[in-house]
Design an enzyme around this catalytic site. Structure first.
Site, PDB file in Angstrom:
ATOM      1  N   GLU A   1      64.435  -3.023  91.336  1.00  0.00           N
ATOM      2  CA  GLU A   1      64.797  -1.719  90.774  1.00  0.00           C
ATOM      3  C   GLU A   1      64.790  -0.717  91.926  1.00  0.00           C
ATOM      4  OE1 GLU A   1      62.043  -0.320  87.779  1.00  0.00           O
ATOM      5  OE2 GLU A   1      62.853   1.725  87.901  1.00  0.00           O
TER       6      GLU A   1
ATOM      7  N   TYR B   1      69.804  13.674  95.925  1.00  0.00           N
ATOM      8  CA  TYR B   1      70.326  12.324  96.183  1.00  0.00           C
ATOM      9  C   TYR B   1      70.943  12.143  97.571  1.00  0.00           C
ATOM     10  CZ  TYR B   1      69.578  11.939  91.168  1.00  0.00           C
ATOM     11  OH  TYR B   1      68.995  11.927  89.925  1.00  0.00           O
TER      12      TYR B   1
ATOM     13  N   ARG C   1      59.285  13.372  89.430  1.00  0.00           N
ATOM     14  CA  ARG C   1      60.272  14.289  88.849  1.00  0.00           C
ATOM     15  C   ARG C   1      59.901  14.599  87.396  1.00  0.00           C
ATOM     16  NH1 ARG C   1      66.065  12.186  90.185  1.00  0.00           N
ATOM     17  NH2 ARG C   1      66.569  14.256  89.346  1.00  0.00           N
TER      18      ARG C   1
ATOM     19  N   HIS D   1      65.692   4.936  82.107  1.00  0.00           N
ATOM     20  CA  HIS D   1      64.747   5.566  81.189  1.00  0.00           C
ATOM     21  C   HIS D   1      65.105   5.349  79.718  1.00  0.00           C
ATOM     22  CE1 HIS D   1      64.046   7.323  85.066  1.00  0.00           C
ATOM     23  NE2 HIS D   1      65.204   7.942  85.043  1.00  0.00           N
TER      24      HIS D   1
ATOM     25  N   PRO E   1      75.220   4.839  85.913  1.00  0.00           N
ATOM     26  CA  PRO E   1      76.046   6.019  85.676  1.00  0.00           C
ATOM     27  C   PRO E   1      75.831   7.158  86.675  1.00  0.00           C
ATOM     28  CG  PRO E   1      74.366   5.766  83.976  1.00  0.00           C
ATOM     29  CD  PRO E   1      74.378   4.502  84.764  1.00  0.00           C
ATOM     30  N   ASN E   2      76.932   7.781  87.007  1.00  0.00           N
ATOM     31  CA  ASN E   2      77.001   8.970  87.879  1.00  0.00           C
ATOM     32  C   ASN E   2      76.779   8.661  89.357  1.00  0.00           C
ATOM     33  OD1 ASN E   2      77.485  10.947  85.762  1.00  0.00           O
ATOM     34  ND2 ASN E   2      75.393  10.495  85.112  1.00  0.00           N
TER      35      ASN E   2
ATOM     36  N   HIS F   1      65.855   3.195  93.482  1.00  0.00           N
ATOM     37  CA  HIS F   1      66.238   4.586  93.216  1.00  0.00           C
ATOM     38  C   HIS F   1      66.296   5.364  94.517  1.00  0.00           C
ATOM     39  CE1 HIS F   1      65.551   4.040  88.929  1.00  0.00           C
ATOM     40  NE2 HIS F   1      64.437   3.403  89.266  1.00  0.00           N
ATOM     41  N   LEU F   2      67.228   6.279  94.589  1.00  0.00           N
ATOM     42  CA  LEU F   2      67.303   7.166  95.762  1.00  0.00           C
ATOM     43  C   LEU F   2      66.120   8.133  95.761  1.00  0.00           C
ATOM     44  CD1 LEU F   2      70.818   7.393  94.691  1.00  0.00           C
ATOM     45  CD2 LEU F   2      70.569   7.300  97.158  1.00  0.00           C
ATOM     46  N   SER F   3      65.907   8.765  94.612  1.00  0.00           N
ATOM     47  CA  SER F   3      64.785   9.700  94.484  1.00  0.00           C
ATOM     48  C   SER F   3      63.548   8.916  94.038  1.00  0.00           C
ATOM     49  CB  SER F   3      65.130  10.779  93.452  1.00  0.00           C
ATOM     50  OG  SER F   3      65.215  10.207  92.158  1.00  0.00           O
TER      51      SER F   3
ATOM     52  N   ARG G   1      61.633  11.039  83.253  1.00  0.00           N
ATOM     53  CA  ARG G   1      62.027  10.027  84.253  1.00  0.00           C
ATOM     54  C   ARG G   1      60.861   9.100  84.605  1.00  0.00           C
ATOM     55  NH1 ARG G   1      67.102  11.852  85.979  1.00  0.00           N
ATOM     56  NH2 ARG G   1      67.223  14.105  85.882  1.00  0.00           N
TER      57      ARG G   1
ATOM     58  N   ARG H   1      77.030  14.856  94.172  1.00  0.00           N
ATOM     59  CA  ARG H   1      76.133  15.100  93.049  1.00  0.00           C
ATOM     60  C   ARG H   1      74.734  15.503  93.541  1.00  0.00           C
ATOM     61  NH1 ARG H   1      73.129  10.225  89.918  1.00  0.00           N
ATOM     62  NH2 ARG H   1      72.218  11.531  88.309  1.00  0.00           N
TER      63      ARG H   1
ATOM     64  N   ASP I   1      67.143  -6.235  78.497  1.00  0.00           N
ATOM     65  CA  ASP I   1      67.283  -7.547  77.854  1.00  0.00           C
ATOM     66  C   ASP I   1      68.300  -8.424  78.576  1.00  0.00           C
ATOM     67  OD1 ASP I   1      65.379  -6.972  75.964  1.00  0.00           O
ATOM     68  OD2 ASP I   1      66.783  -6.622  74.318  1.00  0.00           O
TER      69      ASP I   1
ATOM     70  N   ALA J   1      70.334   6.793  85.053  1.00  0.00           N
ATOM     71  CA  ALA J   1      69.698   7.333  83.836  1.00  0.00           C
ATOM     72  C   ALA J   1      69.338   6.230  82.839  1.00  0.00           C
ATOM     73  CB  ALA J   1      70.616   8.358  83.181  1.00  0.00           C
TER      74      ALA J   1
ATOM     75  N   ASN K   1      70.291  -0.113  90.649  1.00  0.00           N
ATOM     76  CA  ASN K   1      69.862   1.250  90.357  1.00  0.00           C
ATOM     77  C   ASN K   1      70.450   1.579  88.995  1.00  0.00           C
ATOM     78  OD1 ASN K   1      69.342   3.922  90.075  1.00  0.00           O
ATOM     79  ND2 ASN K   1      70.081   4.543  92.103  1.00  0.00           N
TER      80      ASN K   1
HETATM   81  C1  DQA Z   1      68.106   7.745  89.990  1.00  0.00           C
HETATM   82  C2  DQA Z   1      66.985   8.459  89.230  1.00  0.00           C
HETATM   83  C3  DQA Z   1      67.344   8.611  87.751  1.00  0.00           C
HETATM   84  O1  DQA Z   1      66.306   9.288  87.077  1.00  0.00           O
HETATM   85  C4  DQA Z   1      68.619   9.403  87.589  1.00  0.00           C
HETATM   86  O2  DQA Z   1      68.994   9.473  86.238  1.00  0.00           O
HETATM   87  C5  DQA Z   1      69.730   8.895  88.434  1.00  0.00           C
HETATM   88  C6  DQA Z   1      69.444   8.408  89.780  1.00  0.00           C
HETATM   89  C7  DQA Z   1      67.845   7.683  91.507  1.00  0.00           C
HETATM   90  O3  DQA Z   1      68.485   6.874  92.175  1.00  0.00           O
HETATM   91  O4  DQA Z   1      67.025   8.438  92.029  1.00  0.00           O
HETATM   92  O5  DQA Z   1      70.890   8.974  88.057  1.00  0.00           O
HETATM   93  O6  DQA Z   1      68.157   6.403  89.520  1.00  0.00           O
END
Ligand code: DQA
Length: 148
Positions: free
Chosen positions: A98, A23, A107, A80, A10-11, A100-102, A111, A18, A87, A77, A74
């Protein structure tokens, strides 16, 4: 031909707009194009899926499981919160990174829990859009060694 699926949670469709201080400014489309060219250069097929909905991610994994060798995900959210996506990954039994950008570990406290890290093939986080490229390099290497 080996096949790598890249899943964005998501997002992440809003990348580039964003919270760019966290990011970065790369758009999802530009990230996907780069990953696609990296994979195709090695004659590996690449599929992309982004959704803001947990169930859609699960449906996609179930529907495509038979022709995917490796997953870069990725979960955003859902990292978490989502036992259901965890599953689904266990159910399809396809190795995944897995990504993640950040770096969520440095953080907010909420998270710092991941429902994916302990079942992942590997984890790459904190390198901005480059996290995906590093994950793709690892995915390509996996396919070269494990897929006929
Ligand atoms: C994220 C880190 C997550 O905590 C956050 O909710 C995201 C992006 C990242 O790529 O850093 O939406 O997965």
């Amino acid at each position: 031909m080996a096949s790598i699926l890249v899943v964005h949670g998501p997002n992440l469709n809003l990348l580039g707009l964003r919270e760019t201080d966290i990011y970065g400014t790369a758009t999802l489309d530009s990230i996907n194009k780069k990953l696609e060219s990296m994979a195709y250069e090695k004659k590996i097929d690449c599929l992309f899926f982004q959704s803001n909905h947990e169930g859609q991610i699960i449906d996609y994994l179930q529907q495509h499981k038979d022709h995917i060798d490796f997953i870069i995900i990725n979960p955003a959210a859902y990292t978490h919160t989502s036992i259901a996506i965890r599953d689904a990954l266990l159910a399809v039994s396809i190795p995944f990174i897995e990504t993640h950008l950040s770096n969520p570990s440095k953080r907010e406290h909420f998270r710092q829990t991941s429902y994916f890290s302990d079942i992942a093939y590997g984890i790459i986080s904190g390198f901005g859009a480059k996290s995906y490229e590093l994950a793709m390099l690892a995915g390509i290497e996996y396919c070269q060694h494990n897929c006929v």
